[in-house]
Design a protein around this motif. Structure first.
Motif, PDB file in Angstrom:
ATOM      1  N   SER A  55       0.807  -1.216   0.000  1.00  0.00           N
ATOM      2  CA  SER A  55       0.000   0.000   0.000  1.00  0.00           C
ATOM      3  C   SER A  55       0.844   1.272   0.000  1.00  0.00           C
ATOM      4  CB  SER A  55      -0.907  -0.007   1.235  1.00  0.00           C
ATOM      5  OG  SER A  55      -0.145  -0.311   2.391  1.00  0.00           O
ATOM      6  N   HIS A 177     -11.111  -5.151   3.409  1.00  0.00           N
ATOM      7  CA  HIS A 177     -10.545  -4.104   4.265  1.00  0.00           C
ATOM      8  C   HIS A 177     -11.395  -3.935   5.516  1.00  0.00           C
ATOM      9  CE1 HIS A 177      -9.396   0.145   5.319  1.00  0.00           C
ATOM     10  NE2 HIS A 177      -8.227  -0.450   5.181  1.00  0.00           N
ATOM     11  N   SER A 227      -7.807  -5.269   0.285  1.00  0.00           N
ATOM     12  CA  SER A 227      -6.450  -4.764   0.539  1.00  0.00           C
ATOM     13  C   SER A 227      -5.434  -5.890   0.592  1.00  0.00           C
ATOM     14  CB  SER A 227      -6.396  -3.909   1.801  1.00  0.00           C
ATOM     15  OG  SER A 227      -6.830  -4.635   2.894  1.00  0.00           O
ATOM     16  N   HIS A 255      -6.408   0.098  -3.332  1.00  0.00           N
ATOM     17  CA  HIS A 255      -5.149  -0.593  -3.618  1.00  0.00           C
ATOM     18  C   HIS A 255      -4.768  -0.538  -5.090  1.00  0.00           C
ATOM     19  CE1 HIS A 255      -2.857  -2.712  -0.501  1.00  0.00           C
ATOM     20  NE2 HIS A 255      -3.846  -2.268   0.232  1.00  0.00           N
ATOM     21  N   LYS A 284      -1.460   5.117  -2.844  1.00  0.00           N
ATOM     22  CA  LYS A 284      -0.940   3.745  -2.987  1.00  0.00           C
ATOM     23  C   LYS A 284      -0.404   3.600  -4.416  1.00  0.00           C
ATOM     24  CE  LYS A 284      -3.770   1.741   0.688  1.00  0.00           C
ATOM     25  NZ  LYS A 284      -4.966   2.532   1.004  1.00  0.00           N
ATOM     26  N   ARG A 414       2.388 -10.010   3.265  1.00  0.00           N
ATOM     27  CA  ARG A 414       1.868  -9.355   2.062  1.00  0.00           C
ATOM     28  C   ARG A 414       2.966  -8.485   1.464  1.00  0.00           C
ATOM     29  NH1 ARG A 414      -2.424  -4.402   2.180  1.00  0.00           N
ATOM     30  NH2 ARG A 414      -0.557  -3.500   3.105  1.00  0.00           N
TER      31      ARG A 414
HETATM   32  N1  DSN Z   1      -3.309   0.442   5.469  1.00  0.00           N
HETATM   33  C1  DSN Z   1      -3.745   0.110   4.149  1.00  0.00           C
HETATM   34  C2  DSN Z   1      -3.102  -1.126   3.652  1.00  0.00           C
HETATM   35  O1  DSN Z   1      -1.982  -1.364   4.021  1.00  0.00           O
HETATM   36  O2  DSN Z   1      -3.685  -1.865   2.881  1.00  0.00           O
HETATM   37  C3  DSN Z   1      -5.206   0.015   4.032  1.00  0.00           C
HETATM   38  O3  DSN Z   1      -5.830   0.748   5.010  1.00  0.00           O
END
Ligand code: DSN
Length: 488
Positions: A55, A177, A227, A255, A284, A414
């Motif tokens: 993100s 999310h 997300s 995203h 992002k 992730r």
């Molecule tokens: N904090 C963001 C992420 O990392 O996906 C979404 O809020």
């Protein structure tokens, strides 16, 4: 700056930005030198680590510099041309430009650039939908122009109607999310909420499961977006389901907004032609300033346009200005090349991890992120995240579907490609990143807890591995510098 970070220009952007930042830091230093120090240290940290948080990104100097001005000092509640304060003509110019660029960039009927963040954008969307679908019909039935004309009793009835609506979104552990109906978040508290997951075997979104849940639950709002789901969504199918049950389709594209803007997601993968309302963050994959955005059809535009006073207070003029600059950047052919590289690099990273023995949620990716199930290496997400960080690789731990380790320790890591792609990383570099990550996973062991079972947080890494990984990472980073030519 690299070619992707700055359009052709008659000035030397790196040299001019260097002068600007040196001057800004010298001025800050006269008041609170520790803030100047932290600002310098953050640049050094960002330059010196492999940023794989899906993100995060690096905004251009033009976007960053736009945020540091007196546009911050103006109150401008209301909307363009209709403000509750005098003297808002320049904020009007800024907000109108941000909205115009956003409409053109995404082919949207209407754009609202005021939300300060992703959660604000989703709150504006929720309450605009409630205003359009619940409040307006009630007012029409009662013959009232606005809520102030209602009696106490009528207002109480309406308030209960707001609180009794239903929303259906993707569950957190399937990749949704927290603002999509997670109980600890306001979205889970303000709606009767239900979630859909993914197929237990393929871990892919199962549209028939969504359809069945929608028909049974009959939500006012069907929420799509994620997300931590490493695949594209067919928004035409989601709209079909929404229409079958009379729901408003809300897509949160925070995203993957950069992939929509860069025309990597087209046809049914582009949410804008299918959703009634689309929300996003701007920082992002879209590579703008930290902030939010709402797009809507003409039908929903009047409600979204009342985001202030519905949900928001004074808009951030300096951030809306930076959004306008970022959207202008995203309308260039260079941004489309960048967006395609984000997706290509994610494929390379996924293949590189898989061929070295990693298990990936859904087996791979076709967007900008990869979710690795690290339980195969005997690790929790927390242990893997810490070991990677020790080695100069910044990621975040994340639940995998039906995660036995919950949302705190997790079983997943992730990773995403937008930030390193902004630095110029390509296939060779991402394959090398996969190699480094796998070496860290293989070289990390859980420390046994006092119960005799492997603990969930503590770990050990084989001697010298963190140092050798950091030095290999430094070679990749030095060859692809962040903000090349920028000297403080
Ligand atoms: N904090 C963001 C992420 O990392 O996906 C979404 O809020």
């Amino acid at each position: 700056m690299t070619e992707t970070l700055s359009p052709a220009s008659s000035i030397d952007v790196a040299a001019t930005a260097s002068e600007a930042y040196r001057a800004a830091l010298a001025v800050i230093e006269t008041v609170e030198p520790r803030i100047a120090d932290a600002t310098r240290a953050e640049l050094a940290d960002q330059r010196g680590s492999l940023k794989l948080i899906a993100s995060e990104n690096y905004a251009s100097p033009a976007v960053l510099l736009t945020m540091g001005t007196w546009l911050s000092d103006k109150y401008a509640e209301g909307t363009v041309g209709h403000r509750f304060y005098a003297g808002c003509q320049n904020i009007d110019t800024v907000e109108a430009l941000a909205a115009e660029h956003a409409r053109e960039l995404f082919g949207a009927e209407y754009a609202y650039a005021q939300p300060h963040s992703g959660i604000d954008a989703n709150l504006v969307a929720f309450w605009s939908i409630l205003a359009h679908r619940v409040e307006s019909p009630e007012l029409a039935e009662l013959g009232a122009k606005n809520v102030n004309q209602l009696t106490e009793e009528q207002w109480e009835t309406l308030r209960h109607k707001f609180g009794n609506q239903r929303a259906l979104g993707m569950s957190l552990d399937a990749g949704g999310h927290l603002t999509h109906g997670f109980r600890p978040n306001i979205s889970g508290k303000m709606f009767h909420q239900r979630s859909y997951g993914t197929d237990n075997k393929s871990q892919l979104l199962d549209y028939e499961q969504v359809r069945a849940a929608a028909h049974e639950f009959k939500p006012l709002i069907l929420i799509a977006g994620y997300s931590a789901y490493p695949r594209r969504i067919d928004f035409a199918k989601m709209r079909e389901i929404a229409d079958e049950v009379g729901a408003t389709l809300l897509v949160d594209m925070a995203h993957f907004a950069g992939l929509v803007a860069g025309k990597v997601f087209t046809g049914p993968e582009d949410p804008v032609p299918y959703a009634h309302v689309v929300t996003s963050t701007t920082h992002k994959s879209l590579r703008g300033p930290r902030g939010g955005l709402v797009l809507a059809t003409q039908e929903y535009a009047p409600s979204v346009d009342r985001g202030c006073p519905l949900v928001l207070g004074g808009p951030l003029g300096h951030v809306m200005a930076a959004k306008a600059v970022a959207f202008a950047e995203a309308r260039t052919p260079a941004f489309q090349t960048y967006a395609q590289a984000i997706a290509d690099n994610a494929q390379t990273l996924a293949e590189g991890l898989k061929k070295r023995g990693a298990t990936l949620v859904t087996g791979g990716t076709d967007n900008h992120l990869v979710l690795i199930d690290v339980s195969g290496f005997g690790l929790t997400g927390r242990q893997a995240e810490s070991a990677l960080l020790d080695s100069g690789i910044v990621t975040n731990r994340n639940s995998v579907p039906n995660d036995p380790n919950g949302a705190w320790y997790t079983s997943g890591i992730r990773v995403g490609t937008p930030a390193l792609t902004s630095r110029g990383f390509g296939a060779d570099e991402f394959d090398a990143v996969a190699d480094l990550m796998i070496k860290v996973f293989k070289g990390t062991s859980p420390v046994t807890a006092s119960t005799g079972k492997p603990g969930k947080a503590k770990y050990t890494v084989v001697d010298g591995l963190a140092e050798s990984t950091k030095s290999a990472a430094a070679e990749l980073l030095d060859a692809n510098p962040l903000y090349p030519g920028l000297q403080l």
